[in-house]
Design a protein around this motif. Sequence first.
Motif, PDB file in Angstrom:
ATOM      1  N   UNK A   2       7.250   1.927   5.841  1.00 33.07           N
ATOM      2  CA  UNK A   2       8.486   3.052   5.627  1.00 33.07           C
ATOM      3  C   UNK A   2       8.069   4.055   5.344  1.00 33.07           C
ATOM      4  N   UNK A   3       8.032   5.149   6.223  1.00 33.69           N
ATOM      5  CA  UNK A   3       7.625   6.381   6.408  1.00 33.69           C
ATOM      6  C   UNK A   3       8.759   7.496   5.718  1.00 33.69           C
ATOM      7  N   UNK A   4       8.373   7.947   4.433  1.00 32.31           N
ATOM      8  CA  UNK A   4       8.811   9.053   3.735  1.00 32.31           C
ATOM      9  C   UNK A   4      10.336   8.809   3.724  1.00 32.31           C
ATOM     10  N   UNK A  48       0.727  -1.110  -0.219  1.00 28.99           N
ATOM     11  CA  UNK A  48       0.004   0.096   0.059  1.00 28.99           C
ATOM     12  C   UNK A  48       0.919   1.258  -0.021  1.00 28.99           C
ATOM     13  N   UNK A  49       0.819   2.022  -1.153  1.00 29.48           N
ATOM     14  CA  UNK A  49       1.494   3.525  -1.099  1.00 29.48           C
ATOM     15  C   UNK A  49       0.509   4.477  -0.749  1.00 29.48           C
ATOM     16  N   UNK A  50       0.820   5.302   0.371  1.00 32.10           N
ATOM     17  CA  UNK A  50       0.055   6.247   0.733  1.00 32.10           C
ATOM     18  C   UNK A  50       0.717   7.761   0.319  1.00 32.10           C
ATOM     19  N   UNK A  95       0.340  11.650   7.075  1.00 34.91           N
ATOM     20  CA  UNK A  95       0.773  10.138   6.447  1.00 34.91           C
ATOM     21  C   UNK A  95       1.513   9.554   7.536  1.00 34.91           C
ATOM     22  N   UNK A  96       2.135  10.351   8.307  1.00 35.56           N
ATOM     23  CA  UNK A  96       2.871   9.746   9.389  1.00 35.56           C
ATOM     24  C   UNK A  96       1.995   9.117  10.708  1.00 35.56           C
ATOM     25  N   UNK A  97       0.991   9.863  10.647  1.00 33.31           N
ATOM     26  CA  UNK A  97       0.077   9.538  11.662  1.00 33.31           C
ATOM     27  C   UNK A  97      -0.538   8.186  11.403  1.00 33.31           C
ATOM     28  N   UNK A  98      -0.573   7.891  10.249  1.00 32.19           N
ATOM     29  CA  UNK A  98      -1.233   6.407   9.841  1.00 32.19           C
ATOM     30  C   UNK A  98      -0.234   5.494  10.594  1.00 32.19           C
ATOM     31  N   UNK A 116       4.570   5.468   2.901  1.00 38.45           N
ATOM     32  CA  UNK A 116       4.472   6.861   2.726  1.00 38.45           C
ATOM     33  C   UNK A 116       5.214   7.457   1.912  1.00 38.45           C
ATOM     34  N   UNK A 117       4.746   8.467   0.854  1.00 40.00           N
ATOM     35  CA  UNK A 117       5.651   9.278   0.130  1.00 40.00           C
ATOM     36  C   UNK A 117       5.009  10.707  -0.196  1.00 40.00           C
TER      37      UNK A 117
END
Length: 375
Positions: free
Chosen positions: A322-324, A29-31, A39-42, A350-351
Motif C-alpha cells: 500500500x503506497x501512500x 512493515x510500515x515504511x 518510499x515508493x521506490x521500495x 508506506x506513509x
Amino acid sequence: MQRTTVEQLSLRGFRNYGSFDIALSSGLTIICGPNAVGKTTIVEALQVLTTTRSFRRPSTEDMIKTGEPRASAAMVSSSGEAASRRSETRLLLERGGPRVFQVDRNPRRPADVIGKNTSVVFTPDDLFMVKGPSESRRSTVDEIGDQLSKNYASMRREYARVLRSRNRVLKDGDSDNLLPVLDEQLISVGGKLSAARARLVDRLSGEACRIYGDLSGRETMTARFVPSWERTDTRTLGGDACDEEVARDSIASALAATRAEEAARTATVVGPHRDDIRFLVGGEEARSHASQGQQRTAALSWKLAEVEVMRGVSGKAPLVMLDDVMSELDADRRTALTGIVARTAQTVITTTNLQYFDEETLGQAAIVEIDHGHT
C-alpha cells in the motif's frame, strides 16, 4: 495454506538509492518518511521483482541512479512451513541494455519470474479506477491474470501482436489482402482473451461486492464485465461473455458492423483492448452518481478482492503493498484496510505519518523510518 514471505530487499544504484538493504516483517512493515525520500521506490522494486512490471511504467534508464552505468534490485523470499526453502530473485539493469532477471543467480525469462512470488499493489491512482479511463480497469485485472496463469499472459502477448499488425494494415490502407487473415486471428485469440478476462472479473466482482458490503455496512455494490462488442453501437450477439464461442461470434459480428468506423479512424475499434468494467453503487452508475467516498470504497474493495482471489487460486497469499494511500482515506477506511490485509498477508505500507495507525497496529508492525539519508 502455504505462505511465501519476502525477507529482505537489496538495492544497488536503483533510482535514488546507492546502496540500500531492508529487512521486512513476515506480517506488517510500515515504511515512514517525508515525501521524495524513496518510499515508493521500495514498493516499485518489490513489484518489479514479483511481476516484472512497475506501476510507474519506467524505462530502464529511469530505474538507474543518475551517474551510474548499471543497477540491481534483489529480494530474498522463503516458503514452506519452517521457511526452509529460500530463493533470491534479482533484476540487473544496464544503460542501453536489456533487463535481465535471475533466480538464484540463473538467468530467467520474465515469463518464468511472474507467479513465483505474487503481489498486489495499491497506489493513490487506484482510488480513481472507478471514474478513471477503462485502460486502468483492464490493467488491474490483467496484472492479476498474468500472475495467476501463464496461459493468460501468453494470450495477452499474442493478442497485442495481432492488434499491432491489424492497426498497421488499417493505417497503411492495404486491407484487402491482409485484413481477412488478421480478422480471423483477432477473432480467435481475442475471443479467448475476452472470455478469460470475463471469468476473472466475475470472480473478482463477487469478492469485491461482498467486501464492499462489509466496509460500508449498509450499501451494495455490483461490478460487471462490459465486453467491447457491448460497448459498440452495433447489432451483436451479446450473450455470456465468459463463453469463448459467444465471445468469438460477437467479436466477428462487431468487426463486420464497424468497417466504416475502422476505415475512418484507421484503428481496430472492437476487441479485448476495448473491454471495460462497470461499477454500480446502490443500483446507480458509480462513475457518475457515486460520491467520492463511495468510489474510493469500491476501488478499495476491488483491491482487497484481488488479494482474496489470488489466495484462492494460487493457494498462497500475495505480498500486499500500500503506497501512500492512508492519507487519501478517512479513519474508518484506514482501520478497515489495515485490519483486513495485515492479518491475512505479508503487507508493506508506506506513509508520511505514523498517526494514521492506531497503537495496536503500530505495536504489531515493524517500523522502518527513512529520511533523505535513507535509514
